[in-house]
Design an enzyme around this catalytic site. Structure first.
Site, PDB file in Angstrom:
ATOM      1  N   ALA A 223    -110.091  -1.095 -51.629  1.00  0.00           N
ATOM      2  CA  ALA A 223    -108.774  -0.982 -52.504  1.00  0.00           C
ATOM      3  C   ALA A 223    -107.827  -1.826 -51.865  1.00  0.00           C
ATOM      4  CB  ALA A 223    -108.520   0.665 -52.452  1.00  0.00           C
ATOM      5  N   ARG A 224    -107.082  -1.197 -50.975  1.00  0.00           N
ATOM      6  CA  ARG A 224    -105.915  -1.913 -50.289  1.00  0.00           C
ATOM      7  C   ARG A 224    -106.106  -1.216 -49.025  1.00  0.00           C
ATOM      8  NH1 ARG A 224    -105.973  -5.081 -53.916  1.00  0.00           N
ATOM      9  NH2 ARG A 224    -104.069  -5.779 -55.190  1.00  0.00           N
ATOM     10  N   ASP A 248    -113.185  -4.484 -47.123  1.00  0.00           N
ATOM     11  CA  ASP A 248    -112.766  -5.792 -47.686  1.00  0.00           C
ATOM     12  C   ASP A 248    -111.308  -5.940 -47.627  1.00  0.00           C
ATOM     13  OD1 ASP A 248    -113.676  -7.986 -49.346  1.00  0.00           O
ATOM     14  OD2 ASP A 248    -112.374  -6.975 -50.981  1.00  0.00           O
ATOM     15  N   GLU A 253    -103.017  -8.778 -43.882  1.00  0.00           N
ATOM     16  CA  GLU A 253    -103.980  -9.861 -44.448  1.00  0.00           C
ATOM     17  C   GLU A 253    -103.227 -11.224 -44.440  1.00  0.00           C
ATOM     18  OE1 GLU A 253    -105.820  -8.868 -48.151  1.00  0.00           O
ATOM     19  OE2 GLU A 253    -106.559  -6.980 -47.367  1.00  0.00           O
ATOM     20  N   HIS A 272    -111.253  -9.534 -47.886  1.00  0.00           N
ATOM     21  CA  HIS A 272    -110.674  -9.744 -49.097  1.00  0.00           C
ATOM     22  C   HIS A 272    -111.416 -10.626 -50.000  1.00  0.00           C
ATOM     23  CE1 HIS A 272    -107.122  -7.915 -51.618  1.00  0.00           C
ATOM     24  NE2 HIS A 272    -107.993  -7.855 -52.086  1.00  0.00           N
ATOM     25  N   SER A 274    -114.056  -9.847 -52.027  1.00  0.00           N
ATOM     26  CA  SER A 274    -115.090  -9.357 -52.969  1.00  0.00           C
ATOM     27  C   SER A 274    -114.523  -9.900 -54.453  1.00  0.00           C
ATOM     28  CB  SER A 274    -114.905  -7.759 -53.001  1.00  0.00           C
ATOM     29  OG  SER A 274    -113.609  -7.437 -53.229  1.00  0.00           O
TER      30      SER A 274
END
Length: 312
Positions: A223-224, A248, A253, A272, A274
């Site tokens: 998600a986040r 992910d 980030e 991240h 995905s």
């Protein structure tokens, strides 16, 4: 004549198919964007720098429709979108297939200890036993978030004979409502986060939720990063109060090189990637935009609509 301001990143896929009776301004840099958006009624402002996208939106004072490849648009000024009554279409669902596949990959990787298999290969070491012995079949997963991504994760897990319980507001058979799932966290082998990033979901997985999970549970976050209380997760991973996490997404980030998460052998970080593990993202986005453009010119509703008041 309808004016469009569009990022040059998508130009090769769009330009040959755009109607001829439109005025299109293409841009590649932040400075070019601020000039291109003047007088634009339709905008696609995606750039590599999100602050530049927000600045372009501020400058686009005549904008009526904003399109984006991003599903989450929390980096944009919601107040501007609301005050100006701008219709917003986002990239929800564009990356759903690859993110759903990535979720399964991450779960299998942890279940079978495949990271250790790859490390053994790099050492040219022949393992005599599997470092992971979990089977997905017969396990139970809690899926928080049943949008475009969640709806693709569920059948893929069920194909592995995973018992999937979904959380959604409307409830229903085999479904938990937002006020029910916390009380049943201890029943699941996998907790999968596929919710949008909103004030409501921020830190929805914190110390209490992690403590309620069974020791063998694996947390999967596609998600986040802010959906999880990251310091609390680090403590849970260090103490082994949960078995592992497939992340992910993180906060921040990119994750700094000296961040503690990198040091934890039960934290599996996929940077991240995905949504990027595909070659059709821009093709799908361009086709969706062109379809919406025809609808817009005919005065028909657009989709999918992003609601800045809800944040998704």
């Amino acid at each position: 004549m309808t004016k469009l301001a569009i990022s040059g990143l998508i130009r090769p896929l769009l330009e040959p198919q755009l109607p001829k009776d439109l005025e299109v301004s293409w841009f590649m840099t932040h400075e070019e964007a601020l000039e291109a958006v003047k007088g634009a009624e339709i905008g696609w402002f995606d750039m590599n720098e999100k602050p530049a996208m927000a600045a372009a939106l501020h400058a686009a004072t005549e904008l009526k429709w904003l399109n984006s490849i991003y599903a989450g648009l929390d980096f944009l000024p919601m107040d501007v979108l609301i005050e100006r009554g701008i219709t917003v279409t986002n990239g929800v669902g564009i990356n759903a297939i690859t993110i759903a596949e990535y979720t399964i990959m991450g779960m299998l990787n942890i279940a079978k200890g495949y990271r250790e298999v790859m490390r053994a290969q790099e050492r040219r070491e022949w393992l005599m036993d599997s470092p992971g012995k979990r089977e997905l079949a017969g396990s139970k997963a809690l899926l928080l978030g049943y949008g475009a991504i969640g709806k693709l994760i569920k059948p893929r897990l069920e194909a592995f004979d995973v018992d999937v319980t979904v959380v959604r507001r409307s409830g229903g058979e085999g479904v938990l409502t937002p006020d029910q799932w916390r009380g049943q966290l201890g029943e699941f082998d996998w907790v999968i986060l596929a919710v949008p990033s909103t004030p409501e979901t921020e830190n929805m997985i914190g110390a209490d939720e992690l403590a309620a999970m069974k020791r063998e549970c694996v947390l999967v976050n596609i998600a986040r990063g802010e959906v999880v209380d990251q310091p609390a997760l680090i403590e849970a991973l260090k103490s082994r109060s949960i078995e592992a996490a497939f992340l992910d997404v993180t906060t921040p980030e990119p994750l700094p090189e000296d961040h503690e998460l990198w040091t934890l052998d039960n934290a599996h970080i996929s940077m991240h990637l995905s949504g990027r593990a595909q070659n059709k993202m821009f093709i799908r986005s361009a086709q969706r935009f062109l379809e919406n453009l025809q609808k817009y010119l005919r005065g028909e509703p657009l989709s999918p609509i992003f609601d800045p008041k809800l944040g998704y």
